[in-house]
Design an enzyme around this catalytic site. Structure first.
Site, mmCIF file in Angstrom:
data_model
loop_
_atom_site.group_PDB
_atom_site.id
_atom_site.type_symbol
_atom_site.label_atom_id
_atom_site.label_comp_id
_atom_site.label_asym_id
_atom_site.label_seq_id
_atom_site.Cartn_x
_atom_site.Cartn_y
_atom_site.Cartn_z
ATOM 1 N N GLU A 77 0.524 -0.715 0.220
ATOM 2 C CA GLU A 77 0.236 0.275 0.281
ATOM 3 C C GLU A 77 1.108 1.389 -0.092
ATOM 4 O O GLU A 77 1.825 1.216 1.075
ATOM 5 C CB GLU A 77 -0.997 0.209 1.571
ATOM 6 N N ASP B 186 -3.653 11.712 -2.637
ATOM 7 C CA ASP B 186 -3.770 13.015 -2.620
ATOM 8 C C ASP B 186 -4.046 13.372 -4.149
ATOM 9 O O ASP B 186 -3.313 13.386 -4.890
ATOM 10 C CB ASP B 186 -2.472 14.482 -2.382
#
Length: 213
Positions: A44, A118
């Site tokens: 991840e 983001d």
């Protein structure tokens, strides 16, 4: 997101070498040796406080997981969570995903998770998006031929951009969801952000991508 300074964080993280790998490049191509098994390796990127990756590791003992997070003030929570659960199939790296090819060898990773990254909405910042071609090239390098990217976001514009970026690069898509929590998918494990957004009734977008053979 404004990060809260935690001057004690790095000391705590480094006090747990059983979960935190300080020199990940030393294990490039040798992660099976590190975990002492030949299980699949899932990574991840931007793991944040580690809720997703720690719960995944708990639910799938047959898989080795690595969470990569740049900021120690965030990562420390994930380390604490994993230590509390006494997990042996999870490691954390305090690194920048930009350098991911320094930590994994070609064809070493089975799956990459990108969760609630983001969105970098300004066009001039597009190259910073973790689904930009710049990063996809790195992912392709370390993914096995059968490897996949699993992506979740609450940001519709980023999701649309990512679909275009992935398909133009050569990835095929499957299990695309425009409203994950109202879909038929089972076994979904949520991140901190996902829980927050879901509680507000916001849509969660998800897809899986794999390279064309």
């Amino acid at each position: 997101m404004r990060l809260r300074n935690k001057p004690w964080a790095m000391e705590l993280i480094e006090s747990h070498p059983e979960i935190f790998e300080r020199f990940p490049s030393d294990w490039q191509g040798r992660w099976q040796e590190k975990f002492d098994n030949k299980n699949p390796l899932y990574v991840e990127v931007g793991t944040g406080k580690g809720q997703f990756v720690t719960r995944m590791a708990e639910a799938h003992s047959e898989v080795n997981f690595i969470g990569i997070e740049k900021y120690e003030s965030v990562l420390v929570t994930g380390v604490q969570r994993s230590v509390d659960c006494r997990q042996t199939n999870l490691r954390f790296l305090q690194e920048d995903v930009m350098n991911i090819t320094d930590f994994f060898q070609k064809d070493e990773v089975d799956r990459i998770y990108i969760n609630f990254t983001d969105p970098w909405p300004k066009n001039k910042h597009a190259k910073r998006r973790l689904t930009h071609e710049f990063f996809l090239e790195k992912y392709e390098s370390i993914l096995k031929k059968s490897g996949e990217i699993h992506f979740k976001t609450d940001n519709q514009a980023l999701f649309e951009y990512s679909i275009e970026s992935l398909t133009q690069y050569g990835f095929r898509l499957k299990n695309v969801s425009l409203d994950l929590h109202n879909s038929a998918m089972t076994g979904n494990i949520m991140t901190e952000y996902e829980q927050k957004f879901a509680n507000k009734g916001m849509r969660i977008y998800r897809l899986e991508a794999y390279l064309r053979s």
